[in-house]
Design a protein around this motif. Sequence first.
Motif, PDB file in Angstrom:
ATOM      1  N   ILE A 334       1.616  57.584 -21.507  1.00 30.24           N
ATOM      2  CA  ILE A 334       0.439  56.926 -20.946  1.00 30.24           C
ATOM      3  C   ILE A 334      -0.703  57.935 -20.814  1.00 30.24           C
ATOM      4  O   ILE A 334      -1.848  57.661 -21.177  1.00 30.24           O
ATOM      5  N   VAL A 335      -0.383  59.116 -20.266  1.00 31.23           N
ATOM      6  CA  VAL A 335      -1.401  60.152 -20.080  1.00 31.23           C
ATOM      7  C   VAL A 335      -1.948  60.607 -21.430  1.00 31.23           C
ATOM      8  O   VAL A 335      -3.175  60.739 -21.615  1.00 31.23           O
ATOM      9  N   ALA A 336      -1.079  60.843 -22.393  1.00 25.19           N
ATOM     10  CA  ALA A 336      -1.513  61.318 -23.703  1.00 25.19           C
ATOM     11  C   ALA A 336      -2.382  60.290 -24.407  1.00 25.19           C
ATOM     12  O   ALA A 336      -3.415  60.631 -25.016  1.00 25.19           O
ATOM     13  N   GLY A 337      -1.975  59.033 -24.346  1.00 26.18           N
ATOM     14  CA  GLY A 337      -2.761  57.981 -24.989  1.00 26.18           C
ATOM     15  C   GLY A 337      -4.134  57.833 -24.364  1.00 26.18           C
ATOM     16  O   GLY A 337      -5.140  57.676 -25.072  1.00 26.18           O
ATOM     17  N   GLN A 338      -4.185  57.882 -23.029  1.00 21.10           N
ATOM     18  CA  GLN A 338      -5.473  57.763 -22.354  1.00 21.10           C
ATOM     19  C   GLN A 338      -6.368  58.951 -22.654  1.00 21.10           C
ATOM     20  O   GLN A 338      -7.576  58.805 -22.833  1.00 21.10           O
ATOM     21  N   HIS A 339      -5.789  60.155 -22.727  1.00 18.63           N
ATOM     22  CA  HIS A 339      -6.574  61.342 -23.054  1.00 18.63           C
ATOM     23  C   HIS A 339      -7.214  61.198 -24.436  1.00 18.63           C
ATOM     24  O   HIS A 339      -8.401  61.516 -24.628  1.00 18.63           O
ATOM     25  N   GLY A 340      -6.439  60.714 -25.395  1.00 18.79           N
ATOM     26  CA  GLY A 340      -6.985  60.527 -26.738  1.00 18.79           C
ATOM     27  C   GLY A 340      -8.123  59.529 -26.759  1.00 18.79           C
ATOM     28  O   GLY A 340      -9.146  59.740 -27.430  1.00 18.79           O
ATOM     29  N   ARG A 341      -7.964  58.418 -26.016  1.00 19.52           N
ATOM     30  CA  ARG A 341      -9.029  57.413 -26.002  1.00 19.52           C
ATOM     31  C   ARG A 341     -10.290  57.923 -25.299  1.00 19.52           C
ATOM     32  O   ARG A 341     -11.412  57.580 -25.685  1.00 19.52           O
ATOM     33  N   LEU A 342     -10.114  58.704 -24.238  1.00 23.18           N
ATOM     34  CA  LEU A 342     -11.269  59.190 -23.477  1.00 23.18           C
ATOM     35  C   LEU A 342     -12.014  60.305 -24.190  1.00 23.18           C
ATOM     36  O   LEU A 342     -13.240  60.421 -24.086  1.00 23.18           O
ATOM     37  N   THR A 343     -11.285  61.156 -24.893  1.00 24.77           N
ATOM     38  CA  THR A 343     -11.908  62.355 -25.487  1.00 24.77           C
ATOM     39  C   THR A 343     -12.036  62.308 -27.002  1.00 24.77           C
ATOM     40  O   THR A 343     -12.849  63.035 -27.575  1.00 24.77           O
ATOM     41  N   GLY A 344     -11.202  61.486 -27.639  1.00 25.40           N
ATOM     42  CA  GLY A 344     -11.185  61.478 -29.098  1.00 25.40           C
ATOM     43  C   GLY A 344     -10.404  62.630 -29.682  1.00 25.40           C
ATOM     44  O   GLY A 344     -10.273  62.734 -30.912  1.00 25.40           O
ATOM     45  N   ARG A 345      -9.832  63.497 -28.834  1.00 28.42           N
ATOM     46  CA  ARG A 345      -9.063  64.653 -29.321  1.00 28.42           C
ATOM     47  C   ARG A 345      -7.572  64.289 -29.323  1.00 28.42           C
ATOM     48  O   ARG A 345      -6.789  64.751 -28.488  1.00 28.42           O
ATOM     49  N   TRP A 346      -7.188  63.474 -30.278  1.00 24.52           N
ATOM     50  CA  TRP A 346      -5.819  62.964 -30.323  1.00 24.52           C
ATOM     51  C   TRP A 346      -4.794  64.057 -30.617  1.00 24.52           C
ATOM     52  O   TRP A 346      -3.621  63.928 -30.232  1.00 24.52           O
ATOM     53  N   ALA A 347      -5.210  65.126 -31.229  1.00 27.21           N
ATOM     54  CA  ALA A 347      -4.257  66.178 -31.591  1.00 27.21           C
ATOM     55  C   ALA A 347      -3.685  66.888 -30.372  1.00 27.21           C
ATOM     56  O   ALA A 347      -2.571  67.422 -30.421  1.00 27.21           O
ATOM     57  N   VAL A 348      -4.416  66.893 -29.254  1.00 34.22           N
ATOM     58  CA  VAL A 348      -3.958  67.623 -28.068  1.00 34.22           C
ATOM     59  C   VAL A 348      -2.639  67.044 -27.549  1.00 34.22           C
ATOM     60  O   VAL A 348      -1.673  67.780 -27.289  1.00 34.22           O
ATOM     61  N   GLY A 349      -2.596  65.755 -27.378  1.00 35.35           N
ATOM     62  CA  GLY A 349      -1.375  65.146 -26.816  1.00 35.35           C
ATOM     63  C   GLY A 349      -0.708  64.150 -27.731  1.00 35.35           C
ATOM     64  O   GLY A 349       0.136  63.357 -27.286  1.00 35.35           O
ATOM     65  N   GLY A 350      -1.064  64.184 -29.013  1.00 38.20           N
ATOM     66  CA  GLY A 350      -0.517  63.191 -29.947  1.00 38.20           C
ATOM     67  C   GLY A 350       0.993  63.151 -29.982  1.00 38.20           C
ATOM     68  O   GLY A 350       1.614  62.085 -30.045  1.00 38.20           O
ATOM     69  N   SER A 351       1.630  64.314 -29.897  1.00 31.08           N
ATOM     70  CA  SER A 351       3.092  64.362 -29.969  1.00 31.08           C
ATOM     71  C   SER A 351       3.757  63.801 -28.719  1.00 31.08           C
ATOM     72  O   SER A 351       4.965  63.534 -28.714  1.00 31.08           O
ATOM     73  N   LEU A 352       2.978  63.625 -27.643  1.00 28.19           N
ATOM     74  CA  LEU A 352       3.538  63.111 -26.386  1.00 28.19           C
ATOM     75  C   LEU A 352       3.537  61.580 -26.325  1.00 28.19           C
ATOM     76  O   LEU A 352       4.163  61.008 -25.436  1.00 28.19           O
ATOM     77  N   ARG A 353       2.828  60.937 -27.236  1.00 31.93           N
ATOM     78  CA  ARG A 353       2.692  59.479 -27.157  1.00 31.93           C
ATOM     79  C   ARG A 353       3.995  58.759 -27.476  1.00 31.93           C
ATOM     80  O   ARG A 353       4.252  57.667 -26.980  1.00 31.93           O
ATOM     81  N   GLY A 354       4.833  59.362 -28.303  1.00 30.57           N
ATOM     82  CA  GLY A 354       6.106  58.725 -28.635  1.00 30.57           C
ATOM     83  C   GLY A 354       5.929  57.535 -29.564  1.00 30.57           C
ATOM     84  O   GLY A 354       4.818  57.167 -29.947  1.00 30.57           O
ATOM     85  N   THR A 355       7.054  56.903 -29.892  1.00 27.49           N
ATOM     86  CA  THR A 355       7.060  55.773 -30.821  1.00 27.49           C
ATOM     87  C   THR A 355       8.101  54.749 -30.378  1.00 27.49           C
ATOM     88  O   THR A 355       9.193  55.105 -29.931  1.00 27.49           O
ATOM     89  N   ILE A 356       7.764  53.482 -30.509  1.00 32.05           N
ATOM     90  CA  ILE A 356       8.737  52.411 -30.299  1.00 32.05           C
ATOM     91  C   ILE A 356       9.508  52.244 -31.601  1.00 32.05           C
ATOM     92  O   ILE A 356       8.944  51.864 -32.627  1.00 32.05           O
ATOM     93  N   THR A 357      10.782  52.559 -31.578  1.00 33.00           N
ATOM     94  CA  THR A 357      11.594  52.587 -32.794  1.00 33.00           C
ATOM     95  C   THR A 357      12.151  51.205 -33.126  1.00 33.00           C
ATOM     96  O   THR A 357      12.098  50.275 -32.323  1.00 33.00           O
ATOM     97  N   ASP A 358      12.721  51.097 -34.327  1.00 36.11           N
ATOM     98  CA  ASP A 358      13.382  49.849 -34.714  1.00 36.11           C
ATOM     99  C   ASP A 358      14.531  49.532 -33.765  1.00 36.11           C
ATOM    100  O   ASP A 358      14.770  48.361 -33.428  1.00 36.11           O
ATOM    101  N   GLU A 359      15.260  50.554 -33.343  1.00 35.39           N
ATOM    102  CA  GLU A 359      16.353  50.341 -32.400  1.00 35.39           C
ATOM    103  C   GLU A 359      15.816  49.808 -31.075  1.00 35.39           C
ATOM    104  O   GLU A 359      16.423  48.915 -30.459  1.00 35.39           O
ATOM    105  N   ASP A 360      14.674  50.330 -30.632  1.00 31.22           N
ATOM    106  CA  ASP A 360      14.053  49.820 -29.412  1.00 31.22           C
ATOM    107  C   ASP A 360      13.716  48.337 -29.560  1.00 31.22           C
ATOM    108  O   ASP A 360      13.973  47.535 -28.657  1.00 31.22           O
ATOM    109  N   VAL A 361      13.139  47.988 -30.707  1.00 33.96           N
ATOM    110  CA  VAL A 361      12.753  46.593 -30.949  1.00 33.96           C
ATOM    111  C   VAL A 361      13.972  45.687 -30.902  1.00 33.96           C
ATOM    112  O   VAL A 361      13.959  44.618 -30.281  1.00 33.96           O
ATOM    113  N   ASN A 362      15.060  46.116 -31.539  1.00 34.13           N
ATOM    114  CA  ASN A 362      16.284  45.312 -31.534  1.00 34.13           C
ATOM    115  C   ASN A 362      16.817  45.125 -30.116  1.00 34.13           C
ATOM    116  O   ASN A 362      17.230  44.019 -29.734  1.00 34.13           O
TER     117      ASN A 362
END
Length: 381
Positions: A334-362
């Motif tokens: 949540i923090v990483a995503g909000q930082h990217g939206r507020l600053t446009g510097r997605w590289a700073v916390g991009g790796s912290l955003r995570g991913t919803i995987t296929d296993e998660d979806v199932n």
Amino acid sequence: MTAQNEPAGITPGWSLHPGALLRQVLEARGIRQSELAERTGLTPKHINQVVKEIIGISGDVALLLERALGIDAEFWIRADADYQAYSSRERAKAALAEYTIWAKAFDLPTLARHGVTSQNDDPVHRVDKILKFFGVASPEAFEQTWQRPRVSFRRSQAFTVLEQNTALWLRLVECSAEQAQVPRLRVSTLRSAARAIRGMTNLTITDGFATARAALAEAGVVLTFVRQVPGTRVCGATWWLGADRPVIGLTERNRKPDIFWFTLLHEIGHIALHPRRTTFLDLEGNSDDAPEQEANSFAEEMLFPGNARDLIARATTRQQLLLLSAKLGMGTAIVAGQHGRLTGRWAVGGSLRGTITDEDVNQLETTCPIKLHDSGGPTAI
């Protein structure tokens, strides 16, 4: 009806006109049509029209045949009713053949995954199953019921949205929501649940969803998940199964936990702030009108109280984002995503955003089962 009152060797077939059965009886007994007319008091023309399968056998005529031939009136009435039902189905089948192109617009893998149709269905049978699934008799009725009043969503200005598949997704969410039992809506409890969601974002996406689902159920809201249907661009939706039974449906759109959680709070905002019985679809690239902006503000207030957004915007390193996440009591995504939206510097916390995987979806979809009737249609609303 007793067996001795049916003509020997003749059984009313659902595809046989009752005149064909009468013809067999007359031939077996050696009775002329004119003689039967005399016995029944009917005109020879009337008997001939029945035998030639031009007209059917009414209840009054069935009683006359019972007296003249000793065959129960129920036999003739049932034969006529069975044939009429058969004829109606055949006419309907011919009409359904005209709808096969309409049916192809729906995503067939989604229909098959949820048991609405199967890969072995012929085109006409598939049309019939889809219409029953939506509880309508024709594509015109589908448009009137689902694409005008019930699914009156705002068209995205940036993307083309497949409206039939959007209605398909909504119907699946509705079927899933019908299985849940919740008390009447309590807005104060709902707001408390919304404030607690910030802490739930520290959990895995599946555990967090299950926790949020339970918390919202206590407030009288049904939360469910159905994976996105291709071409819909739906992140979430809010609408009402009844005057006091709101439903929130979510998808994995964009595959980012921060978007997932923000969408959930956005939909809660619609329930807390806006008129009941109003449908809201959260479509990608479509959040310019007042209700959508109000729901966005609600979600931001719940996730980022006080000066949280200012603190996040001032962070310059990945480590600072991790520390802020711990101090603010919310997930790093949540923090990483909000930082990217507020600053446009997605590289700073991009790796912290995570991913919803296929296993998660199932797993998410497994927690929200969709139950269909044996006929292939959903549980009635």
